[in-house]
Every structure is written in structure tokens, then in C-alpha cells.
Design an enzyme around this catalytic site. Structure first.
Site, short mmCIF file in Angstrom:
data_model
loop_
_atom_site.label_atom_id
_atom_site.label_comp_id
_atom_site.label_asym_id
_atom_site.label_seq_id
_atom_site.Cartn_x
_atom_site.Cartn_y
_atom_site.Cartn_z
N HIS A 22 -8.35 71.67 44.67
CA HIS A 22 -7.27 72.44 45.12
C HIS A 22 -8.10 73.95 45.70
O HIS A 22 -6.96 74.61 46.17
CB HIS A 22 -6.09 72.29 44.63
CG HIS A 22 -5.31 70.86 44.47
ND1 HIS A 22 -4.43 70.63 43.77
CD2 HIS A 22 -6.06 69.74 45.11
CE1 HIS A 22 -4.57 69.37 43.72
NE2 HIS A 22 -5.17 68.80 44.63
N GLN B 189 4.64 65.78 27.57
CA GLN B 189 5.69 64.68 28.17
C GLN B 189 4.93 63.63 28.85
O GLN B 189 3.70 63.82 29.21
CB GLN B 189 6.23 65.22 29.61
CG GLN B 189 7.22 66.36 29.42
CD GLN B 189 8.50 66.26 28.39
OE1 GLN B 189 8.87 65.04 28.42
NE2 GLN B 189 8.70 67.38 27.67
#
Ligand code: NAD
Length: 274
Positions: free
Chosen positions: A124, A241
Site C-alpha cells: 500500500h 482476535q
């Protein structure tokens, strides 16, 4: 945090090399750069439908330049304050030990390079670089120069003419006549073909893919783990997570990047990281 099974895998396989690491915003959280999405993230204060797009930023600048400058100042203040944390540093160590072949990162904060990693594929872009919109010529924005730029933006954020002069100084015209812009991929923009092709190439002969601190919600980066798996790599996910890819991983390590990487360091060297 590392189960005996993971430790055994790491001890037996990491020294053979060919480990690739895919990183995302989570690895830089402990360096002080919050993830953009979710509570406290940049997108909570700035609407991503406007601030995430070049067109959104350009039209907002025409009407209310101060709003764009506030965003740029907030973003760069976070980036400029950050320094590599143990997770970045241990990845760099693993590269020097010929364990880690490369890092494929979605981050734009330059922290892998600052930690000393050399083979970093930036999907990116990089917030410390500008590129010509016409000929793609690239220039590095040195940290000190960038700090100076942000300081000026802060000072003159409400003075349009002054702002235009500052922008023209730090984002000059390219020799080809084109305009320079920040070298990061905004929403709706394509990734660099060569960076993406290189990322796939790195995964062709990858023994282990470490996925570190990414939700894998952003495409095409999110396709890379599927490709690695098809090519036979074992996948280890490090994230506090679970993600949508967790069920396909061979090993899941639930914990923050630094803590887990410190344990991996100890597992490989029988020493504490100093
Ligand atoms: P994301 O925000 O979608 O997901 C971040 C992930 O990091 C989550 O899965 C979260 O559970 C995990 N996480 C939270 N704390 C962690 C910790 N201490 N250690 C390890 N993991 C932790 O980020 P993404 O998947 O990288 O996608 C977001 C996009 O935003 C990317 O394209 C990236 O370019 C950009 N971004 C970059 C930066 C940066 O350069 N530092 C920061 C924010 C966003």
C-alpha cells in the site's frame, strides 16, 4: 502463549528458512499507531468515504482546506512519533539469520525498514515517499523534512494562499511536468502491479507464512494467505482476535505482536531478547 505444538513447529522449521511474514496495522499498534478502523481509529473522526479517496480530499480542499490539513496533520503526527517495537525488530533479526525471506506489508509507516528489514514488499505504499502522478518517478521524504512540513501546515492551516505555497514547495512539479502526490494507495486505487506480483512470487516457495496483525479485510492483500496455502505453506496467525482466515490456519497464536514475537525469539535462541 506458544503451545508446545507451535514451539515444536517453530524449532523444527524456522531454521530451514523460507518464512514469509504478512503484516498489517496491528503490528504497529504497540508503536503508537492505532488501527484506522474501530474505536479510537482515524476513521472514527474522519469519514473514510471522503478522507479515504483522492477525489474526496481534493474537493474538500477546494471548499475547506483546513479540514484536509487537520486530517493530514493528525495522520502524520501519529506516523512521525512512532518507532519500531520488538515485533518489528525481531522480524529484522530473523531476516539477518536467514530465517525470514521477506515481509509483505500493508502498512505505510516505514517501521519495518526503520527496524532494519531489507526485503520489504509494500503493498500500500509508504507515507515517507511521494510519486509523480504522470511518470511514477518516486522521491523519499526524509523524516526531518516531513516534520518541518507538518509544522508549517499546523501553523498556517487556516491560510489558503500560504498553504498552497507550502504544498508547492514540498510537493513540487516533476521534471516531466506531472504533479507529485503521496505514494500511498488510497481507497479505490490499484496496488502497484510489481509489488503484488513480487508478493505472490515470495509465496511460491514459502515454507511458513506468518500472518501478523492484520484483519485480512482489505483486498487483494487478503487473497495472499489463500495462495500460500494452495502452494503448500503452513500458516501461523498472530493476532489477539480471530479473523475470517483463522479457520484455515495451521496454528493460531492469540496475543499482541510484541509479546508473541518475544516468545518466538526465545523459542529459537533460548535467550531473552535484549
Ligand atoms: P485492520 O485495522 O483491519 O486490522 C488490524 C488487526 O490487528 C486486527 O485484526 C486486530 O485484531 C489486530 N491487532 C490489534 N492489536 C494487535 C496487536 N497488539 N498485535 C497484533 N495484532 C493486533 O488492519 P489491516 O488488516 O492492516 O488493514 C487496514 C489498512 O489500513 C491497511 O491497508 C493498512 O495499509 C492501513 N493502515 C496502516 C497503518 C500503518 O501503516 N501502521 C495503520 C492503520 C491502517
Amino acid at each position: 502463549m506458544l503451545t508446545p505444538k507451535v514451539k515444536e513447529y517453530i524449532k523444527n522449521n524456522f531454521p530451514k528458512g523460507d518464512v514469509v511474514c504478512l503484516t498489517g496495522a496491528g503490528i504497529s499498534l504497540e508503536s503508537g499507531i492505532p488501527v484506522f478502523r474501530g474505536k479510537g481509529g482515524l476513521w472514527e473522526r474522519y469519514d473514510p468515504q471522503i478522507y479515504g479517496y483522492l477525489e474526496g480530499l481534493s474537493s474538500l480542499f477546494k471548499t475547506t482546506p483546513k479540514k484536509v490539513i487537520d486530517f493530514v496533520v493528525d495522520f502524520y503526527t501519529l506516523i512521525l512519533k512512532a518507532s519500531p517495537n520488538p515485533a518489528h525488530r525481531i522480524l529484522s533479526f530473523l531476516e539477518r539469520q536467514a530465517v525470514l525471506k521477506s515481509i509483505i506489508t500493508q502498512n505505510i509507516d516505514n517501521l519495518h525498514q526503520e527496524a532494519g528489514s531489507r526485503n520489504v514488499i509494500e503493498l500500500h505504499g509508504n507515507a515517507y515517499r511521494i510519486r509523480c502522478s504522470e511518470c511514477f518517478n518516486k522521491l523519499i521524504l526524509e523524516k526531518e523534512r516531513l516534520k518541518e512540513f507538518i509544522k508549517l501546515l499546523k501553523k498556517y492551516r487556516s491560510r489558503r494562499i500560504r498553504l498552497l505555497k507550502i504544498l508547492a514547495r514540498y510537493f513540487p512539479r516533476c521534471g516531466c511536468g506531472g504533479r507529485f502526490r503521496i505514494d500511498v494507495v488510497l481507497f479505490g486505487e490499484n496496488l502497484s502491479d510489481s509489488a503484488l506480483a513480487e508478493a505472490y512470487r515470495q509465496l511460491d516457495n514459502c515454507r511458513t507464512l506468518l500472518i501478523l496483525g492484520t484483519s485480512l479485510e482489505v483486498y487483494p492483500a487478503a487473497n495472499l494467505p489463500f495462495y500460500a496455502k494452495e502452494k503448500g505453506a503452513k500458516i501461523i496467525e498472530i493476532n489477539p482476535q480471530p479473523t475470517s482466515f483463522s479457520e484455515y490456519c495451521d496454528y493460531q497464536i492469540r496475543g499482541p505482536a510484541s509479546k508473541v514475537m518475544l516468545e518466538i525469539f526465545k523459542c529459537l535462541t533460548n535467550q531473552e531478547y535484549a
